[in-house]
Motif scaffolding. Structure first.
Motif, PDB file in Angstrom:
ATOM      1  N   CYS A  71      17.224  -6.648  -4.559  1.00 52.72           N
ATOM      2  CA  CYS A  71      16.016  -5.846  -4.670  1.00 52.72           C
ATOM      3  C   CYS A  71      16.199  -4.532  -3.916  1.00 52.72           C
ATOM      4  N   GLY A  72      15.299  -3.621  -4.174  1.00 53.87           N
ATOM      5  CA  GLY A  72      15.252  -2.348  -3.478  1.00 53.87           C
ATOM      6  C   GLY A  72      13.912  -1.704  -3.774  1.00 53.87           C
ATOM      7  N   ALA A  73      13.483  -0.802  -2.886  1.00 50.23           N
ATOM      8  CA  ALA A  73      12.174  -0.177  -3.046  1.00 50.23           C
ATOM      9  C   ALA A  73      12.228   1.276  -2.598  1.00 50.23           C
ATOM     10  N   LEU A  74      11.203   2.025  -2.989  1.00 50.14           N
ATOM     11  CA  LEU A  74      11.040   3.416  -2.573  1.00 50.14           C
ATOM     12  C   LEU A  74       9.646   3.615  -2.017  1.00 50.14           C
ATOM     13  N   ARG A  75       9.585   4.305  -0.889  1.00 49.73           N
ATOM     14  CA  ARG A  75       8.305   4.685  -0.292  1.00 49.73           C
ATOM     15  C   ARG A  75       8.248   6.197  -0.284  1.00 49.73           C
ATOM     16  N   GLU A  76       7.196   6.751  -0.897  1.00 50.34           N
ATOM     17  CA  GLU A  76       7.057   8.208  -0.954  1.00 50.34           C
ATOM     18  C   GLU A  76       6.813   8.762   0.452  1.00 50.34           C
ATOM     19  N   LEU A 127      20.808   0.906  -6.582  1.00 48.93           N
ATOM     20  CA  LEU A 127      20.683   2.249  -6.024  1.00 48.93           C
ATOM     21  C   LEU A 127      20.576   3.291  -7.138  1.00 48.93           C
ATOM     22  N   THR A 128      21.370   3.152  -8.168  1.00 48.64           N
ATOM     23  CA  THR A 128      21.302   4.074  -9.300  1.00 48.64           C
ATOM     24  C   THR A 128      19.929   3.999  -9.967  1.00 48.64           C
ATOM     25  N   ALA A 129      19.404   2.797 -10.132  1.00 47.52           N
ATOM     26  CA  ALA A 129      18.088   2.631 -10.747  1.00 47.52           C
ATOM     27  C   ALA A 129      16.987   3.212  -9.863  1.00 47.52           C
ATOM     28  N   LEU A 130      17.117   3.073  -8.542  1.00 46.17           N
ATOM     29  CA  LEU A 130      16.138   3.682  -7.635  1.00 46.17           C
ATOM     30  C   LEU A 130      16.201   5.207  -7.733  1.00 46.17           C
ATOM     31  N   GLU A 147      11.780   7.347   0.641  1.00 50.44           N
ATOM     32  CA  GLU A 147      12.670   6.557   1.489  1.00 50.44           C
ATOM     33  C   GLU A 147      13.085   5.287   0.761  1.00 50.44           C
ATOM     34  N   VAL A 148      14.365   4.980   0.803  1.00 50.81           N
ATOM     35  CA  VAL A 148      14.892   3.734   0.256  1.00 50.81           C
ATOM     36  C   VAL A 148      14.583   2.627   1.265  1.00 50.81           C
ATOM     37  N   LYS A 149      13.970   1.564   0.788  1.00 47.94           N
ATOM     38  CA  LYS A 149      13.594   0.440   1.645  1.00 47.94           C
ATOM     39  C   LYS A 149      14.069  -0.873   1.039  1.00 47.94           C
ATOM     40  N   ARG A 150      14.374  -1.804   1.896  1.00 49.81           N
ATOM     41  CA  ARG A 150      14.643  -3.205   1.560  1.00 49.81           C
ATOM     42  C   ARG A 150      15.727  -3.419   0.502  1.00 49.81           C
ATOM     43  N   ALA A 180       0.808  -1.225   0.000  1.00 49.43           N
ATOM     44  CA  ALA A 180       0.000   0.000   0.000  1.00 49.43           C
ATOM     45  C   ALA A 180       0.838   1.269   0.000  1.00 49.43           C
ATOM     46  N   ASP A 181       2.081   1.190   0.500  1.00 49.19           N
ATOM     47  CA  ASP A 181       2.862   2.432   0.599  1.00 49.19           C
ATOM     48  C   ASP A 181       4.198   2.417  -0.148  1.00 49.19           C
ATOM     49  N   VAL A 182       4.522   1.329  -0.805  1.00 52.51           N
ATOM     50  CA  VAL A 182       5.751   1.271  -1.597  1.00 52.51           C
ATOM     51  C   VAL A 182       5.387   1.593  -3.043  1.00 52.51           C
ATOM     52  N   ALA A 183       6.007   2.644  -3.560  1.00 45.66           N
ATOM     53  CA  ALA A 183       5.664   3.114  -4.903  1.00 45.66           C
ATOM     54  C   ALA A 183       6.536   2.505  -5.995  1.00 45.66           C
ATOM     55  N   VAL A 184       7.742   2.111  -5.645  1.00 46.82           N
ATOM     56  CA  VAL A 184       8.690   1.562  -6.615  1.00 46.82           C
ATOM     57  C   VAL A 184       9.329   0.326  -6.001  1.00 46.82           C
TER      58      VAL A 184
END
Length: 160
Positions: free
Chosen positions: A59-64, A91-94, A71-74, A41-45
């Protein structure tokens, strides 16, 4: 290495994020992460890194967070794939994904027992900051380290 968008509940993402949490808990004596846990519900990428044979290796994720921040997550790379540039690629792709969404700043939380993460973020230009968002006042975040980096806006160099 191939980096692709994925859903938060994709089986490979679920496996990698579970492995990441298992590793972090082992480093911190079973302690749970501070702040609010990311969710679909809160991870946008969500990005997934794969070897050339298709094996998911990171893997990696972003939460607005609002106000142009995320925020960079996981962020996680399987042990067998470490030292091959997977985390830098993720990280570059995020950062690219953040810019594509108009976000200008990325923030993150990590801990002192994660020297690889500290080295990755410091080497990529992230600077230490005070606690932010849900981490402010969270007793579980007392030993955490926080970083941020401007990824877009005036005076920000072009993407690497």
């Amino acid at each position: 290495m191939i980096i692709e968008a994925a859903a938060w509940d994709h089986p490979d993402v679920r496996r990698l994020t579970t492995d990441q949490q298992t590793e972090v808990r082992a480093r911190y004596g079973g302690k749970d992460e501070p702040g609010s846990h990311p969710s679909a519900a809160d991870v946008a990428v969500v990005l997934l890194a794969r070897d050339d044979d298709g094996t998911a290796v990171g893997c990696g994720a972003l939460r607005e967070l609002g106000d142009g921040e995320a925020e960079v997550k996981r962020m996680y790379v399987v042990p067998a794939a470490r030292g091959r540039g997977v985390s830098k690629g993720l990280l570059t792709a995020l950062e690219d994904a953040a810019r594509a969404r108009g976000w200008t700043t990325l923030r993150l939380e990590t801990g002192p027992l994660q020297p690889e993460a500290i080295g990755l973020y410091s080497g990529a230009g992230y600077r230490p900051i005070a606690a932010f968002g849900d981490y402010v006042g969270d007793p579980d975040a007392a030993g955490s380290l926080f970083f941020e980096r401007a990824v877009a806006g005036p005076g920000v160099p072009a993407p690497r």
